[in-house]
Write an enzyme that holds these catalytic residues in place. Sequence first.
Site, short mmCIF file in Angstrom:
data_model
loop_
_atom_site.label_atom_id
_atom_site.label_comp_id
_atom_site.label_asym_id
_atom_site.label_seq_id
_atom_site.Cartn_x
_atom_site.Cartn_y
_atom_site.Cartn_z
N ASP A 19 47.11 38.19 34.88
CA ASP A 19 48.05 37.89 35.97
C ASP A 19 47.88 36.48 36.51
O ASP A 19 46.77 35.93 36.50
CB ASP A 19 47.83 38.92 37.10
CG ASP A 19 49.00 38.94 38.08
OD1 ASP A 19 50.11 38.48 37.72
OD2 ASP A 19 48.80 39.41 39.21
N GLY A 20 48.98 35.92 37.00
CA GLY A 20 48.92 34.61 37.66
C GLY A 20 49.62 33.49 36.90
O GLY A 20 49.57 32.33 37.31
N GLY A 22 52.82 32.85 36.57
CA GLY A 22 53.94 32.26 37.33
C GLY A 22 53.44 31.29 38.39
O GLY A 22 53.95 30.17 38.53
N ARG A 32 58.44 29.09 35.13
CA ARG A 32 57.50 30.21 34.95
C ARG A 32 57.15 30.44 33.48
O ARG A 32 56.04 30.82 33.15
CB ARG A 32 58.10 31.49 35.55
CG ARG A 32 58.17 31.47 37.07
CD ARG A 32 58.79 32.77 37.59
NE ARG A 32 57.98 33.92 37.21
CZ ARG A 32 56.94 34.38 37.92
NH1 ARG A 32 56.61 33.82 39.06
NH2 ARG A 32 56.26 35.42 37.49
N ASN A 67 58.02 45.23 34.64
CA ASN A 67 58.34 43.80 34.47
C ASN A 67 59.78 43.55 33.99
O ASN A 67 60.26 42.42 34.04
CB ASN A 67 57.34 43.11 33.53
CG ASN A 67 55.97 42.90 34.15
OD1 ASN A 67 54.95 42.92 33.45
ND2 ASN A 67 55.90 42.66 35.45
N ARG A 180 40.77 41.59 36.86
CA ARG A 180 42.07 41.10 37.29
C ARG A 180 41.92 39.72 37.93
O ARG A 180 41.36 39.59 39.01
CB ARG A 180 42.76 42.03 38.28
CG ARG A 180 44.15 41.48 38.64
CD ARG A 180 45.06 42.48 39.29
NE ARG A 180 46.44 41.98 39.29
CZ ARG A 180 47.51 42.70 39.50
NH1 ARG A 180 47.38 43.99 39.70
NH2 ARG A 180 48.71 42.16 39.48
C1 IPE Z 1 50.78 43.27 36.21
O1 IPE Z 1 51.13 42.09 36.85
C2 IPE Z 1 51.39 43.32 34.86
C3 IPE Z 1 50.91 42.34 33.89
C4 IPE Z 1 49.99 41.44 34.08
C5 IPE Z 1 51.50 42.45 32.59
P1 IPE Z 1 52.38 42.02 37.84
O2 IPE Z 1 52.46 40.61 38.30
O3 IPE Z 1 53.56 42.60 37.18
O4 IPE Z 1 51.92 42.99 39.01
P2 IPE Z 1 52.28 42.99 40.55
O5 IPE Z 1 53.77 42.91 40.66
O6 IPE Z 1 51.62 41.79 41.15
O7 IPE Z 1 51.70 44.26 41.07
C1 IPE Z 2 51.44 37.82 34.49
O1 IPE Z 2 51.75 36.71 35.26
C2 IPE Z 2 52.36 38.01 33.32
C3 IPE Z 2 53.29 39.14 33.45
C4 IPE Z 2 53.32 39.98 34.43
C5 IPE Z 2 54.25 39.32 32.39
P1 IPE Z 2 52.89 36.75 36.37
O2 IPE Z 2 54.16 36.33 35.73
O3 IPE Z 2 52.92 38.04 37.06
O4 IPE Z 2 52.39 35.60 37.34
P2 IPE Z 2 52.47 35.61 38.92
O5 IPE Z 2 51.79 36.85 39.40
O6 IPE Z 2 53.92 35.58 39.28
O7 IPE Z 2 51.74 34.37 39.31
MG MG Z 3 51.91 38.76 38.69
#
Ligand code: IPE
Ligand code: IPE
Ligand code: MG
Length: 233
Positions: A19-20, A22, A32, A67, A180
């Site tokens: 995660d992270g 974006g 993104r 997602n 995480r």
């Molecule tokens: C969890 O991250 C899913 C993946 C990393 C693939 P999200 O960004 O989708 O989760 P939330 O929305 O912060 O709970």
């Molecule tokens: C995780 O990164 C990848 C997926 C959920 C597909 P994010 O896209 O959720 O990144 P943030 O949480 O917005 O930073």
């Molecule tokens: Mg995320």
Amino acid sequence: MAAPGAGGGVPRHIAIIMDGNGRWAKKRGLPRKAGHAAGAETFRKIATYCKDIGVEYLTVYAFSTENWTRPQDEVQAIMDLLEKYLKESIEKMEKDGIRLRILGDPTRLSPGLQALIRETDAITDRVQGMQVNVCLNYGGRDEILRAAKAWSEAGGEMTQEAFSRYLDTGMMPDPDLVIRPSGECRISNFLLWQSAYAEFYFTDVLWPDFSPRELDLAIESFRKRDRRYGGVK
Ligand code: IPE
Ligand code: IPE
Ligand code: MG
């Protein structure tokens, strides 16, 4: 620093919520999807490092059942990256000694991705080495429901062990350590059944910045935990 594998105590199964991506891109004024591309590179590095230190199973959360609610161009960019990764892996799996599995419900994926998953499945059983599970259109609740349906069709004794076999993780051991990054302290529908007694490690580092050093820190923390499984020592 010596690789944690050297002294033993490396978790047999590590699971990561990647995660992270974006926020990493936003901080740099990038779209993104640039964050997802950077995250894909981090995944490659971390998978190689896990293999080097003797991790047996690595399970990563790449795309959740939730997602799909993201903008179409972002979803497409993630699917394109996954397709590219699968194509490259099919060619290299045997050489790299990585057994690749895609977990989750494939039925909502494009026909191209579904075909690549079938190809991967056909090769992976003859590969020796670390198992890497990529969770794609995966949700813990969805997985439990699919398993319950499959079990009710097959019948038989309903025990925790028997039921587990119908999950996407099948006969694999449960994760020992769930990591995480990105500062969020929630599970977001990841491995709900399997992480019953996992150790959790949260860090503020955004996934594209996650390095082998960060993994060492997570493993160091894991080694200090006292896993009691509800018992007393
Ligand atoms: C969890 O991250 C899913 C993946 C990393 C693939 P999200 O960004 O989708 O989760 P939330 O929305 O912060 O709970
Ligand atoms: C995780 O990164 C990848 C997926 C959920 C597909 P994010 O896209 O959720 O990144 P943030 O949480 O917005 O930073
Ligand atoms: Mg995320």
